[in-house]
Design a protein around this motif. Structure first.
Motif, PDB file in Angstrom:
ATOM      1  N   ASP A 260      20.047 -22.473  -5.609  1.00  0.00           N
ATOM      2  CA  ASP A 260      20.411 -21.246  -6.328  1.00  0.00           C
ATOM      3  C   ASP A 260      21.585 -21.480  -7.273  1.00  0.00           C
ATOM      4  OD1 ASP A 260      22.472 -21.497  -4.602  1.00  0.00           O
ATOM      5  OD2 ASP A 260      21.878 -19.821  -3.302  1.00  0.00           O
ATOM      6  N   GLU A 261      21.976 -20.426  -7.955  1.00  0.00           N
ATOM      7  CA  GLU A 261      23.004 -20.500  -8.983  1.00  0.00           C
ATOM      8  C   GLU A 261      24.328 -21.055  -8.462  1.00  0.00           C
ATOM      9  OE1 GLU A 261      23.082 -20.269 -12.124  1.00  0.00           O
ATOM     10  OE2 GLU A 261      25.257 -20.215 -12.376  1.00  0.00           O
ATOM     11  N   ALA A 262      24.650 -20.730  -7.210  1.00  0.00           N
ATOM     12  CA  ALA A 262      25.936 -21.174  -6.642  1.00  0.00           C
ATOM     13  C   ALA A 262      26.062 -22.688  -6.702  1.00  0.00           C
ATOM     14  CB  ALA A 262      26.068 -20.692  -5.198  1.00  0.00           C
ATOM     15  N   VAL A 263      24.967 -23.360  -6.365  1.00  0.00           N
ATOM     16  CA  VAL A 263      24.982 -24.827  -6.385  1.00  0.00           C
ATOM     17  C   VAL A 263      25.159 -25.332  -7.808  1.00  0.00           C
ATOM     18  CG1 VAL A 263      23.647 -26.909  -5.908  1.00  0.00           C
ATOM     19  CG2 VAL A 263      23.579 -24.980  -4.304  1.00  0.00           C
ATOM     20  N   TYR A 264      24.398 -24.695  -8.754  1.00  0.00           N
ATOM     21  CA  TYR A 264      24.486 -25.121 -10.150  1.00  0.00           C
ATOM     22  C   TYR A 264      25.897 -24.898 -10.696  1.00  0.00           C
ATOM     23  CZ  TYR A 264      19.553 -26.141 -10.808  1.00  0.00           C
ATOM     24  OH  TYR A 264      18.345 -26.725 -10.746  1.00  0.00           O
ATOM     25  N   ALA A 265      26.495 -23.768 -10.327  1.00  0.00           N
ATOM     26  CA  ALA A 265      27.847 -23.455 -10.797  1.00  0.00           C
ATOM     27  C   ALA A 265      28.838 -24.486 -10.274  1.00  0.00           C
ATOM     28  CB  ALA A 265      28.245 -22.048 -10.344  1.00  0.00           C
ATOM     29  N   ALA A 266      28.726 -24.768  -8.980  1.00  0.00           N
ATOM     30  CA  ALA A 266      29.625 -25.760  -8.371  1.00  0.00           C
ATOM     31  C   ALA A 266      29.453 -27.107  -9.046  1.00  0.00           C
ATOM     32  CB  ALA A 266      29.352 -25.868  -6.874  1.00  0.00           C
ATOM     33  N   PHE A 267      28.185 -27.445  -9.296  1.00  0.00           N
ATOM     34  CA  PHE A 267      27.895 -28.741  -9.892  1.00  0.00           C
ATOM     35  C   PHE A 267      28.454 -28.812 -11.307  1.00  0.00           C
ATOM     36  CE2 PHE A 267      25.125 -31.571 -12.364  1.00  0.00           C
ATOM     37  CZ  PHE A 267      25.359 -32.754 -11.673  1.00  0.00           C
ATOM     38  N   ALA A 268      28.293 -27.725 -12.069  1.00  0.00           N
ATOM     39  CA  ALA A 268      28.796 -27.703 -13.436  1.00  0.00           C
ATOM     40  C   ALA A 268      30.303 -27.896 -13.450  1.00  0.00           C
ATOM     41  CB  ALA A 268      28.423 -26.386 -14.117  1.00  0.00           C
ATOM     42  N   ALA A 269      30.987 -27.192 -12.527  1.00  0.00           N
ATOM     43  CA  ALA A 269      32.443 -27.334 -12.450  1.00  0.00           C
ATOM     44  C   ALA A 269      32.823 -28.778 -12.138  1.00  0.00           C
ATOM     45  CB  ALA A 269      32.990 -26.398 -11.375  1.00  0.00           C
ATOM     46  N   ASP A 270      32.121 -29.362 -11.129  1.00  0.00           N
ATOM     47  CA  ASP A 270      32.408 -30.748 -10.737  1.00  0.00           C
ATOM     48  C   ASP A 270      32.136 -31.703 -11.879  1.00  0.00           C
ATOM     49  OD1 ASP A 270      33.203 -30.108  -8.209  1.00  0.00           O
ATOM     50  OD2 ASP A 270      31.218 -30.407  -7.303  1.00  0.00           O
ATOM     51  N   LEU A 271      31.028 -31.465 -12.579  1.00  0.00           N
ATOM     52  CA  LEU A 271      30.616 -32.390 -13.629  1.00  0.00           C
ATOM     53  C   LEU A 271      31.603 -32.383 -14.794  1.00  0.00           C
ATOM     54  CD1 LEU A 271      28.426 -34.395 -14.370  1.00  0.00           C
ATOM     55  CD2 LEU A 271      27.187 -32.551 -15.526  1.00  0.00           C
TER      56      LEU A 271
ATOM     57  N   GLN B 257      23.670 -38.628 -20.338  1.00  0.00           N
ATOM     58  CA  GLN B 257      23.292 -37.682 -21.398  1.00  0.00           C
ATOM     59  C   GLN B 257      23.894 -36.299 -21.170  1.00  0.00           C
ATOM     60  OE1 GLN B 257      19.008 -37.812 -21.618  1.00  0.00           O
ATOM     61  NE2 GLN B 257      19.033 -40.014 -22.051  1.00  0.00           N
ATOM     62  N   SER B 258      23.819 -35.818 -19.918  1.00  0.00           N
ATOM     63  CA  SER B 258      24.370 -34.489 -19.630  1.00  0.00           C
ATOM     64  C   SER B 258      25.865 -34.487 -19.855  1.00  0.00           C
ATOM     65  CB  SER B 258      24.088 -34.084 -18.192  1.00  0.00           C
ATOM     66  OG  SER B 258      22.767 -34.378 -17.862  1.00  0.00           O
ATOM     67  N   GLY B 259      26.508 -35.584 -19.550  1.00  0.00           N
ATOM     68  CA  GLY B 259      27.960 -35.704 -19.697  1.00  0.00           C
ATOM     69  C   GLY B 259      28.399 -35.356 -21.104  1.00  0.00           C
ATOM     70  N   ARG B 260      27.635 -35.877 -22.085  1.00  0.00           N
ATOM     71  CA  ARG B 260      28.013 -35.605 -23.472  1.00  0.00           C
ATOM     72  C   ARG B 260      27.917 -34.106 -23.784  1.00  0.00           C
ATOM     73  NH1 ARG B 260      25.454 -40.647 -24.557  1.00  0.00           N
ATOM     74  NH2 ARG B 260      23.454 -39.655 -24.984  1.00  0.00           N
ATOM     75  N   LYS B 261      26.886 -33.457 -23.199  1.00  0.00           N
ATOM     76  CA  LYS B 261      26.647 -32.046 -23.548  1.00  0.00           C
ATOM     77  C   LYS B 261      27.588 -31.076 -22.848  1.00  0.00           C
ATOM     78  CE  LYS B 261      21.890 -32.868 -24.814  1.00  0.00           C
ATOM     79  NZ  LYS B 261      20.526 -32.955 -24.292  1.00  0.00           N
ATOM     80  N   VAL B 262      27.955 -31.390 -21.615  1.00  0.00           N
ATOM     81  CA  VAL B 262      28.752 -30.408 -20.862  1.00  0.00           C
ATOM     82  C   VAL B 262      30.245 -30.576 -21.133  1.00  0.00           C
ATOM     83  CG1 VAL B 262      27.041 -30.372 -19.025  1.00  0.00           C
ATOM     84  CG2 VAL B 262      29.083 -31.813 -18.796  1.00  0.00           C
ATOM     85  N   LYS B 263      30.572 -31.524 -21.975  1.00  0.00           N
ATOM     86  CA  LYS B 263      31.971 -31.882 -22.186  1.00  0.00           C
ATOM     87  C   LYS B 263      32.861 -30.655 -22.455  1.00  0.00           C
ATOM     88  CE  LYS B 263      32.616 -34.699 -25.585  1.00  0.00           C
ATOM     89  NZ  LYS B 263      32.345 -35.923 -26.369  1.00  0.00           N
ATOM     90  N   ASN B 264      32.335 -29.717 -23.305  1.00  0.00           N
ATOM     91  CA  ASN B 264      33.196 -28.621 -23.722  1.00  0.00           C
ATOM     92  C   ASN B 264      32.940 -27.307 -22.988  1.00  0.00           C
ATOM     93  OD1 ASN B 264      34.460 -30.259 -25.655  1.00  0.00           O
ATOM     94  ND2 ASN B 264      32.667 -30.041 -26.974  1.00  0.00           N
ATOM     95  N   TRP B 265      32.132 -27.344 -21.934  1.00  0.00           N
ATOM     96  CA  TRP B 265      31.873 -26.124 -21.145  1.00  0.00           C
ATOM     97  C   TRP B 265      33.133 -25.703 -20.418  1.00  0.00           C
ATOM     98  CZ3 TRP B 265      26.502 -27.000 -18.384  1.00  0.00           C
ATOM     99  CH2 TRP B 265      25.505 -27.132 -19.383  1.00  0.00           C
ATOM    100  N   ASP B 266      33.205 -24.368 -20.231  1.00  0.00           N
ATOM    101  CA  ASP B 266      34.272 -23.869 -19.368  1.00  0.00           C
ATOM    102  C   ASP B 266      33.627 -23.389 -18.085  1.00  0.00           C
ATOM    103  OD1 ASP B 266      36.145 -22.443 -17.973  1.00  0.00           O
ATOM    104  OD2 ASP B 266      37.126 -21.692 -19.808  1.00  0.00           O
ATOM    105  N   PRO B 267      33.891 -24.020 -16.953  1.00  0.00           N
ATOM    106  CA  PRO B 267      33.192 -23.676 -15.704  1.00  0.00           C
ATOM    107  C   PRO B 267      33.464 -22.230 -15.254  1.00  0.00           C
ATOM    108  CG  PRO B 267      34.933 -25.281 -15.331  1.00  0.00           C
ATOM    109  CD  PRO B 267      34.835 -25.109 -16.808  1.00  0.00           C
ATOM    110  N   VAL B 268      34.496 -21.569 -15.768  1.00  0.00           N
ATOM    111  CA  VAL B 268      34.791 -20.212 -15.284  1.00  0.00           C
ATOM    112  C   VAL B 268      34.025 -19.171 -16.097  1.00  0.00           C
ATOM    113  CG1 VAL B 268      36.639 -18.568 -14.760  1.00  0.00           C
ATOM    114  CG2 VAL B 268      37.078 -21.040 -14.679  1.00  0.00           C
TER     115      VAL B 268
END
Lengths: 423, 366
Positions: A88-99, A128-139
């Motif tokens: 679910d979303e919780a896992v994806y959110a946690a993963f995005a923050a970690d990544l 590949q994902s690393g390059r894309k998520v570089k500027n995301w804000d996990p909050v």
């Protein structure tokens, strides 16, 4: 001797108990002995015990996933990998923050290659994902489920998450399973796909060829040791120098020399062709295969068999053979019943030495072994320097160590380690 | 023992020579005949060729020249294991990886003797040397004397007629050695076996043997029963080698009625029995045993030549007294007297006159 009359403990002349007095007298000796061995002890601990311990640790250590994805490994425990649904979303959110954090620390590619051992493709996914998520804000940038799947479609596959979950624990048996051609899957332990099964074959080949090499060494060394032990001292010394000569030559040079000897355009083939024994278009393949490895390693390890045999045979007095003959034994009976049993400790010592050296040999199989003559140690070297899968290399090394210890134990049970004499 | 060595000798060395390097002879022209049942000792200093002779007889060395015959058959070309000769080695050579019983069973096994028969013979042989209880032990668990007995039993268990012993008692202490000397001779005579025994210990040779062959320089110097060897040595080597001996050098003056008058280098005259001298003018070495020298004039023959002597040293040795004298320029002249109640003890510095029976004083080769 007044103190012998009382029933108490023996007393020294000044009244202290004799035991304490003796301990004090010996303490200085013990301290001195300890000081003498201390440098070597320290050296051995630093260069032998600690590396082995750290290698053994590495073979089960799996802290990387938990360290780089701290929130994900907590959240993913609530997800059932066999449910057939994505987390679910919780896992994806946690993963995005970690990544995002991992990308900042430049650790995501390291993790990618670690997980790539378990599931091919994960390494490039992380990169590949690393390059894309570089500027995301996990909050503020959530929800992340679709964003991640959009960044790389691999995040929409259950296998990806299953692999992360399976390897999220702090310690893993994964490396050891890999070392015996098994793998850890979300469904439990299973065999590796057939095209990846190679290590068991290599282990068996290593053991088998080490045994053959040990056997060849025994056959070749026994008569030489016998001659050495029975020659007058002067000629024995000369022969001994010939035996030791290989020790003074570089291992690499000797192995390369075998390459010159055995290759298809090499000395042996040329001579055989010249003599007409072998046809020019049908030259013998005696290198870059098991035969080449056996020949070269037997040659290189032979002195380790001759020396212990020689030192044991030297202690067998010639009168034993004379006595046996005077009692009516033929030459053969005298040898087999009287001389040979007394030389067994030498054979045992030489065999242990040669076998243990052979089982971990690396350079010679690497140079003359080709593909079907390489040993498990060549695979360990590959994982250490090429694939950088140190965990698997450590697990293979640990298994090799265990095999040697088991064989040593078995030898002790069967022959008895007291029967081994090195001189 | 019987002296009928002519014709039917059991062991015979016939003009045997041995060389190891092709340059020098270790054994030079050895001739020896032994009747069955004899206990013969080869005695000599190390390097005299005695062990080489034993090894040739056992088959471990080949004779360079000549024949060795056993019971009338030449054994030169028979390998050791077919000779059927028992042998006891200096260091016993008990097989360390076998028990005592297995050691003894070994010669029977290689002769393909059945198991029950074998066990019985082993038991019997062990009992013979009083080692019946030790069959299950290993050689390393036995003392030197016990190993010696086992080695003896192993050499006898297959009932050979000839047994060779190469300094078998060399490693034992004095007391044990004397006990074993007796046991070995007793056993040999009881079983009626022929024994060739090699030693460099003359006491051992004298006490054990029927005959002793004294070796030196690759030759037998004298072959005789012990008493004859001691009392009538045939040359100065034997006289020197066997027991203690006083020697004096001089020139033969005359030989008459079996008595030789010798003028010593100092000018004194003495009477001797001529052994290796035949005519006046020859140089000779005169030999006399310390216990045969007499200084009590009453016990000497009438008209015998006597010599003046000065006592140098008196040594009390318990059962005997040993006195060192200066005689005719020789400061090491020894006499031995029994510690009897009426025996007087000589004082250093005392002047005495000594003499001996002509038969005890032998004029040998110079």
């Amino acid at each position: 001797m007044s103190d012998t009359t009382d029933s108490g403990p023996m007393l020294a002349a000044d009244g202290t108990p004799l035991k304490r007095s003796l301990a004090r007298a010996l303490r200085r000796q013990k301290i001195r002995a300890l000081m003498l061995v201390a440098p070597l002890l320290l050296f051995v601990i630093l260069t032998f015990i600690m590396p082995i311990a750290s290698m053994l640790m590495r073979s089960v250590d799996n802290e990387m996933v938990g360290e780089i994805l701290p929130q994900t490994v907590v959240e993913i425990q609530n997800w059932d990998a066999n449910s057939g649904e994505l987390p679910d979303e919780a896992v994806y959110a946690a993963f995005a923050a970690d990544l995002v954090q991992a990308v900042k620390n430049k650790e995501h590619t390291k993790l990618g290659s670690r997980l790539n051992y378990e599931q091919t493709g994960l390494s490039s996914m992380f990169r590949q994902s690393g390059r894309k998520v570089k500027n995301w804000d996990p909050v503020t940038d959530g929800p992340f489920k679709e964003k991640l799947i959009k960044a790389h479609k691999g995040w929409g596959e259950i296998e990806t998450w299953a692999a992360i979950k399976t390897h999220s624990s702090k310690y893993t048996s994964g490396y050891f399973l890999n070392a015996i051609d098994m793998q850890k899957t979300p469904q439990g332990i299973a065999a590796q796909p057939e095209d990846k099964q190679i290590l068991i074959t290599l282990f068996i080949r290593t053991l088998k060829m080490s045994l053959i090499i040990t056997g060849c060494c025994i056959l070749l060394a026994y008569p030489v040791a016998w001659i050495l032990a029975n020659l007058p001292a002067r000629s024995a010394n000369l022969l001994m120098i010939l035996v030791l000569l290989p020790f003074w030559t570089s291992l690499l040079v000797r192995t390369s020399a075998w390459k010159v000897m055995l290759q298809q355009q090499g000395v042996i083939n040329e001579v055989l062709v010249w003599l007409g024994i072998v046809a020019d278009d049908n030259r013998l393949e005696i290198i870059n295969n098991q035969f080449g490895t056996i020949v070269a390693m037997t040659h290189i390890l032979l002195p380790f068999m001759i020396l212990p045999m020689y030192s044991v045979m030297q202690t067998i007095q010639p009168t034993y053979l004379r006595a046996a003959k005077s009692l009516g034994a033929t030459n053969w009976t005298a040898f087999w019943r009287v001389y040979f049993p007394q030389s067994i400790p030498g054979i045992g010592a030489g065999s242990i030495l040669v076998f243990i050296l052979a089982i971990g040999y690396y350079i010679t199989p690497e140079i003359v072994g080709g593909t079907d003559g390489v040993f498990i140690s060549n695979r360990i070297a590959y994982h250490i320097s090429k694939s950088l899968n140190w965990g698997l290399a450590a697990a293979l090394g640990a298994i090799l160590l265990a095999v040697v210890l088991v064989l040593y134990w078995a030898y002790d049970k069967i022959v008895g380690i007291d029967n081994v004499k090195l001189g | 023992m019987a002296k009928d060595t002519a014709g039917n000798a059991f062991v015979k060395f016939d003009r045997v020579q041995k060389s190891y390097d092709g340059e020098t002879l270790v054994v030079k022209d050895l001739n020896l005949e032994m009747p069955k049942g004899e206990f013969l000792t080869m005695l000599g200093p190390s390097g005299s060729g005695k062990t080489t002779c034993l090894m040739m007889l056992a088959g471990f060395e080949t004779a360079t020249h000549g024949d060795i015959l056993l019971d009338g058959v030449s054994i030169n070309n028979i390998p050791p294991h077919k000779r059927g000769i028992g042998m006891v080695f200096q260091n016993y050579a008990l097989f360390p990886h076998m028990t005592i019983a297995e050691n003894l069973a070994f010669p029977l096994e290689v002769r393909k003797i059945g198991k029950s028969d074998r066990e019985q013979k082993v038991k019997h042989a062990l009992e013979m040397v009083e080692m019946g209880a030790f069959g299950g032990r290993r050689p390393a668990q036995l003392s030197g004397g016990q190993q010696q007995r086992v080695a003896l039993a192993r050499a006898l268990v297959f009932e050979p007629e000839l047994v060779l012993m190469d300094e078998p008692l060399g490693a034992l202490d004095k007391q044990l050695r004397e006990k074993m000397q007796f046991e070995i001779t007793d056993l040999a005579h009881r079983l009626g076996i022929t024994v060739v025994y090699v030693t460099h210990d003359q006491t051992e040779a004298l006490t054990m043997s029927d005959r002793v062959a004294v070796f030196n320089d690759g030759r037998i110097q004298q072959l005789a029963p012990p008493d004859q060897l001691y009392e009538q040595p045939e040359n100065s080597f034997v006289a020197q080698f066997i027991g203690e001996n006083n020697t004096m050098e001089g020139v033969v003056k005359e030989i008459k009625n079996g008595v030789a008058v010798v003028q010593l280098d100092g000018g004194e005259l003495i009477d001797c029995t001529p052994v290796n001298v035949s005519k006046p003018g020859e140089r000779t070495r005169v030999s006399i045993r310390p216990e045969r020298v007499e200084y009590n004039k009453a016990r000497l023959q009438e008209g015998a030549h006597t010599l003046k002597a000065t006592v140098r040293e008196f040594i009390y040795m318990g059962d005997i007294f040993r006195t060192r004298l200066s005689v005719a320029g020789n400061d090491d002249f020894i006499i031995k007297t029994r510690n009897a109640p009426d025996q007087d003890r000589l004082q250093p510095g005392q002047e005495i006159e000594i003499g001996w029976l002509t038969a005890d004083c032998r004029a040998l080769d110079a």
